[in-house]
Design a protein around this motif. Structure first.
Motif, PDB file in Angstrom:
ATOM      1  N   VAL A  74       0.688  -1.395   0.435  1.00 16.00           N
ATOM      2  CA  VAL A  74      -0.129  -0.130   0.379  1.00 16.00           C
ATOM      3  C   VAL A  74       0.999   1.627  -0.248  1.00 16.00           C
ATOM      4  N   ARG A  75       1.034   2.045  -0.828  1.00 16.71           N
ATOM      5  CA  ARG A  75       1.601   3.002  -0.980  1.00 16.71           C
ATOM      6  C   ARG A  75       0.645   4.260  -1.405  1.00 16.71           C
ATOM      7  N   CYS A  76       0.997   6.038  -0.781  1.00 17.41           N
ATOM      8  CA  CYS A  76       1.036   6.338  -0.333  1.00 17.41           C
ATOM      9  C   CYS A  76       0.948   7.680  -2.238  1.00 17.41           C
ATOM     10  N   ARG A  77      -1.019   7.917  -2.168  1.00 13.48           N
ATOM     11  CA  ARG A  77      -1.461   8.660  -3.689  1.00 13.48           C
ATOM     12  C   ARG A  77      -0.189  10.058  -3.952  1.00 13.48           C
ATOM     13  N   ARG A  78       0.069  10.445  -2.891  1.00 13.67           N
ATOM     14  CA  ARG A  78       0.442  11.454  -2.725  1.00 13.67           C
ATOM     15  C   ARG A  78       2.270  11.326  -3.419  1.00 13.67           C
ATOM     16  N   CYS A  79       2.958  11.557  -2.091  1.00 11.42           N
ATOM     17  CA  CYS A  79       4.492  10.659  -2.644  1.00 11.42           C
ATOM     18  C   CYS A  79       5.008   9.729  -2.826  1.00 11.42           C
ATOM     19  N   HIS A  80       4.050   8.432  -2.835  1.00 11.31           N
ATOM     20  CA  HIS A  80       4.033   6.846  -3.068  1.00 11.31           C
ATOM     21  C   HIS A  80       5.235   6.097  -1.684  1.00 11.31           C
ATOM     22  N   MET A 136       2.103   3.274   3.226  1.00  7.38           N
ATOM     23  CA  MET A 136       1.256   3.804   4.626  1.00  7.38           C
ATOM     24  C   MET A 136       1.314   2.856   5.590  1.00  7.38           C
ATOM     25  N   GLN A 137       0.401   2.908   6.619  1.00  9.83           N
ATOM     26  CA  GLN A 137       0.978   2.538   8.125  1.00  9.83           C
ATOM     27  C   GLN A 137      -0.506   2.745   8.687  1.00  9.83           C
ATOM     28  N   ALA A 138      -1.557   1.630   9.332  1.00 16.16           N
ATOM     29  CA  ALA A 138      -2.400   1.531  10.385  1.00 16.16           C
ATOM     30  C   ALA A 138      -1.921   1.777  11.355  1.00 16.16           C
ATOM     31  N   GLY A 143     -10.054   1.321   7.674  1.00 14.22           N
ATOM     32  CA  GLY A 143     -10.397   2.729   8.085  1.00 14.22           C
ATOM     33  C   GLY A 143      -9.603   3.719   7.740  1.00 14.22           C
ATOM     34  N   SER A 144      -8.724   4.713   8.809  1.00 14.22           N
ATOM     35  CA  SER A 144      -8.255   5.194   7.813  1.00 14.22           C
ATOM     36  C   SER A 144      -6.751   5.129   8.298  1.00 14.22           C
ATOM     37  N   LEU A 145      -5.768   5.193   7.190  1.00 13.64           N
ATOM     38  CA  LEU A 145      -4.510   5.183   6.942  1.00 13.64           C
ATOM     39  C   LEU A 145      -3.569   6.224   6.772  1.00 13.64           C
ATOM     40  N   SER A 146      -2.582   6.827   7.457  1.00 18.29           N
ATOM     41  CA  SER A 146      -1.728   8.017   6.750  1.00 18.29           C
ATOM     42  C   SER A 146      -0.301   7.593   6.245  1.00 18.29           C
ATOM     43  N   CYS A 147       0.120   8.051   5.810  1.00 19.73           N
ATOM     44  CA  CYS A 147       1.797   7.680   4.414  1.00 19.73           C
ATOM     45  C   CYS A 147       2.444   7.913   5.707  1.00 19.73           C
ATOM     46  N   ARG A 148       3.782   7.518   5.594  1.00 27.21           N
ATOM     47  CA  ARG A 148       5.183   7.222   6.631  1.00 27.21           C
ATOM     48  C   ARG A 148       5.446   8.306   6.688  1.00 27.21           C
ATOM     49  N   TRP A 149       5.676   9.380   5.218  1.00 31.48           N
ATOM     50  CA  TRP A 149       6.892   9.674   5.053  1.00 31.48           C
ATOM     51  C   TRP A 149       6.741  11.027   4.737  1.00 31.48           C
ATOM     52  N   CYS A 150       5.264  11.594   4.310  1.00 30.75           N
ATOM     53  CA  CYS A 150       4.391  12.813   4.185  1.00 30.75           C
ATOM     54  C   CYS A 150       3.143  13.207   5.603  1.00 30.75           C
ATOM     55  N   GLY A 151       2.259  12.265   5.816  1.00 30.24           N
ATOM     56  CA  GLY A 151       1.112  11.953   6.622  1.00 30.24           C
ATOM     57  C   GLY A 151       0.194  12.079   6.308  1.00 30.24           C
ATOM     58  N   HIS A 152       0.542  12.575   4.880  1.00 33.84           N
ATOM     59  CA  HIS A 152      -1.047  12.269   4.256  1.00 33.84           C
ATOM     60  C   HIS A 152      -2.179  11.089   4.504  1.00 33.84           C
ATOM     61  N   PRO A 153      -3.399  11.646   5.399  1.00 34.44           N
ATOM     62  CA  PRO A 153      -3.920  10.375   5.601  1.00 34.44           C
ATOM     63  C   PRO A 153      -5.161  10.258   3.977  1.00 34.44           C
ATOM     64  N   GLU A 154      -4.969   8.829   4.286  1.00 35.07           N
ATOM     65  CA  GLU A 154      -5.979   8.025   3.184  1.00 35.07           C
ATOM     66  C   GLU A 154      -7.620   7.503   3.857  1.00 35.07           C
ATOM     67  N   ALA A 155      -8.666   7.928   3.936  1.00 33.42           N
ATOM     68  CA  ALA A 155      -9.762   7.411   4.074  1.00 33.42           C
ATOM     69  C   ALA A 155     -10.529   5.979   4.083  1.00 33.42           C
ATOM     70  N   ASN A 156     -10.015   6.722   1.908  1.00 33.89           N
ATOM     71  CA  ASN A 156     -11.307   5.508   1.534  1.00 33.89           C
ATOM     72  C   ASN A 156      -9.873   4.632   1.189  1.00 33.89           C
TER      73      ASN A 156
END
Length: 679
Positions: free
Chosen positions: A395-401, A404-406, A421-434
């Motif tokens: 699972v990768r962040c859509r913003r910075c690749h 992602m972490q739970a 539920g809600s995930l977030s990126c370990r690099w940039c912190g961007h949340p991913e709700a869906n």
């Protein structure tokens, strides 16, 4: 010319000051001559800070020496002013800074930025003159008797000889107390000492051990101090008010008078590699200082790096180790088993906590004996790495690749699979709700690794009624009391337990062994042995369980408790493959065109090789001035030559940087000798 300037008169003696301007440019990394006025004569001494005019602007500088006449054919400028009459750049520090700059293809002024703290005028006035002669301290060195050849080493320190040792700490050793005794022994015999540790936690322990022996003779330096406090303590060392300096990385440059001993604890820790140019490693600074100031050197730790072993093999340093019988007596009972072993526990609570039967039994036995248990988990957080449940794509962040972490139990439905539920990126912190998988469109994830918080949650169910605490990330626990309790920690954040741990269990060891780095095995052994130091001896019921394949060389090194043998094997393999420290390597990092253009200007020593360009290794910072969002493909070029040609390679890199600065090349690159991460 104004009347004021026309009225300037040269100082009556040594009217020329040789000044090193603080410019940070390779082509200007040399002293320049300035005239000294009569009213500056007494204050403008070697080592003091001054202001000079360079290319029409005022810059800071240091006076290196006063001379009678200059060999510069043109007209000389004047010292604008003496900032302070405090000689902060001692002759020994000037020699060391020049040597470090040459060794790392950097500039002397960059080294001085690391070595000398910023000035605080009020602090200079507050710190008084050196006190009267204090009462000599006393020290008991009996605890050193368990180490072979310690008597001759201690005698060499007492005689002021430049003895150099690689000290292999025995299991259960109170290493801060032993280092405090070494420092005190040096002071008793009339010289000063410096002890460098990787981080603040180690420094707190060392400070607590030193103060009862040395009192106000010891001063600690660390980056966590405020500017004024740090400068005040640094001045105490400079003025001879402190005989022992302890501290983190930059303490290796502390200006103590008559240095008799310098110690580096745990030289394999990444914290000892300076992240600012010219990126010197504390171990190498200590080695150069031991040579230039003819003082004793100790490289100490639970494990041993290949670099330290290379010094031992060359005869430059010597082993300071315990006899094998002593090692066997003091080690815990070490067991290794795979997490896929057929002995996996039949207990459902232990199975949910991912603990094999042997490890679970060791933990239960320790708790039954009213002793704490430590579980080491290499990942912090809850579920720090995730994959799609259906197609297994990470699972990768859509913003910075980034990965992602739970962040908690509401984010994923289970340790292995679940709805999101809600995930977030370990690099940039961007949340991913869906979340929706980019590969297959599925909306559920599974855990690739389990973090310390999730492990603590599982162990709480496996050991009902037993207190569970975590240590890692931004919440590090320094010490825990004795008694039955479970501690879950990330490597390097293990609390010290009163009386030692009854058992230490190392989980998910593959995450450390599978890192794509040259030092992965060495780093794993260092982490595991450091945790093993905290365990009780096997005679007192202490157990160390490694959930890993017992056939692997790093695991065997821990089972045998043989860090020296592992370091020898590691060095032998690197010699065969032409890897550091058997050879000297340098890296050039940045955008592809910029580093290629720079590499073409480097005149390699005979037989030198250029490797790459390749992608920048994972986890390596971008060079200063580059933004990850703006650079799609940061790259690295490696330069390799024989160990004997290391100085030639450093000189060639410096010359190339001089040419680059002279041509006003502005694309950011990073040039680093002996990069800590090669890939």
């Amino acid at each position: 010319m104004s009347a004021v300037k026309q009225g300037r008169e040269l100082a009556p003696q040594l009217p020329i000051a040789r000044v090193l301007p603080v410019l940070g440019l390779a082509h200007l990394d040399r002293p320049f001559d300035y005239q000294v006025q009569t009213d500056q004569h007494l204050d403008a001494q070697p080592g003091v800070r001054v202001r000079v005019r360079f290319s029409g602007r005022l810059v800071d500088g240091f006076i290196l020496e006063r001379i009678e006449a200059s060999d510069h054919p043109g007209k000389l400028g004047w010292l604008e002013r003496v900032i302070s009459a405090e000689p902060v750049l001692t002759p020994e520090l000037a020699v060391l800074a020049r040597a470090v700059a040459d060794r790392y293809a950097g500039t002397m002024t960059d080294v001085l930025r690391l070595a000398i703290p910023a000035r605080h005028a009020r602090t200079e006035q507050v710190v008084g003159p050196p006190p009267g002669t204090p009462k000599p301290p006393t020290v008991d060195l009996d605890a050193w008797a368990v180490y072979q050849h310690s008597d001759s080493f201690l005698a060499a320190i007492a005689e002021g000889k430049a003895a150099r040792a690689a000290w292999q700490v025995l299991p259960g050793e109170d290493w801060p107390a032993r280092l405090a005794e070494l420092a005190c022994h040096t002071v008793v015999n009339g010289r000063s000492a410096i002890v460098v540790v990787p981080d603040q936690r180690d420094l707190v322990r060392l400070e607590a051990a030193c103060e009862p022996l040395l009192g106000d003779r010891v001063v600690s330096l660390s980056a966590g101090l405020g500017p004024s406090a740090r400068y005040r303590r640094w001045l105490r060392a400079l003025r001879g008010q402190a005989s022992v300096v302890i501290g983190t990385r930059s303490a290796a440059f502390a200006p103590v008078p008559d240095l008799g001993l310098i110690v580096v604890w745990d030289d394999g820790d990444d914290s000892l590699c300076e992240p600012r140019a010219p990126y010197p490693h504390t171990r190498e600074v200590a080695v150069m200082r031991s040579h230039s100031e003819t003082c004793a050197l100790v490289l100490a730790g639970a494990a041993r790096t290949a670099q330290t072993q290379a010094l031992v093999n060359a005869g430059w340093a010597h082993d300071l180790t315990g006899a094998r019988a002593t090692v066997r007596k003091r080690t815990p009972r070490v067991q290794a088993l795979s997490d896929e072993d057929n002995r996996i526990t039949r207990d459902p609570l232990a199975r949910s906590a991912r603990i094999p039967a042997v490890a679970f039994d060791a933990a239960r036995a320790a708790i039954a004996a009213d002793a704490p248990v430590l579980f080491s988990v290499p990942r912090r957080g809850y579920l720090p790495s995730l994959a799609c449940e259906r197609c297994r794509a990470q699972v990768r962040c859509r913003r910075c690749h980034g990965p992602m972490q739970a962040d908690g139990p509401g984010a994923a439905g289970g340790a292995h699979a679940g709805s999101v539920g809600s995930l977030s990126c370990r690099w940039c912190g961007h949340p991913e709700a869906n979340f929706r998988c980019a590969e297959c469109g599925f909306t559920k994830v599974r855990a690739l690794t389990t973090g310390a918080r999730r492990t603590a949650e599982e162990l709480g169910r496996a050991f009902p009624g037993v207190p569970v605490l975590t240590s890692g990330g931004d919440k590090i626990v320094d010490a825990v009391e004795g008694g039955a309790r479970v501690v879950v920690s990330t490597p390097g954040a293990e609390p010290v337990a009163d009386g030692g741990y009854g058992a230490v269990i190392l989980l998910d060891t593959w995450a450390q062994l599978d890192r794509p780095e040259l030092r992965a095995g060495e780093e794993a052994v260092r982490r595991w042995l450091s945790a093993g130091l905290l365990v009780r001896p096997h005679g007192d019921g202490g157990a160390l369980v490694i959930v890993a394949d017992a056939g692997l060389a790093p695991v065997q090194a821990v089972i045998r408790w043989d860090p020296v043998g592992f370091a020898e094997q590691e060095l032998s393999q690197r010699t065969e493959l032409a890897f550091p420290p058997a050879v000297t390597m340098a890296s050039i990092d940045g955008e592809g065109p910029a580093i290629l253009a720079f590499a073409e200007t480097v005149e390699l020593p005979a037989g030198g090789e250029l490797l790459g360009p390749v992608e920048l290794p994972p986890g390596v910072r971008l060079p200063s001035g580059l933004n990850r969002d703006e650079v799609s493909d940061p790259q690295r070029i490696l330069l390799r030559c024989s160990r004997a040609q290391g100085r030639e390679l450093a000189a060639a890199l410096h010359a190339a940087q001089v040419a680059r600065n002279a041509q006003h090349e502005s694309a950011p690159i990073r040039v680093q000798m002996d990069p800590p991460t090669i890939g």
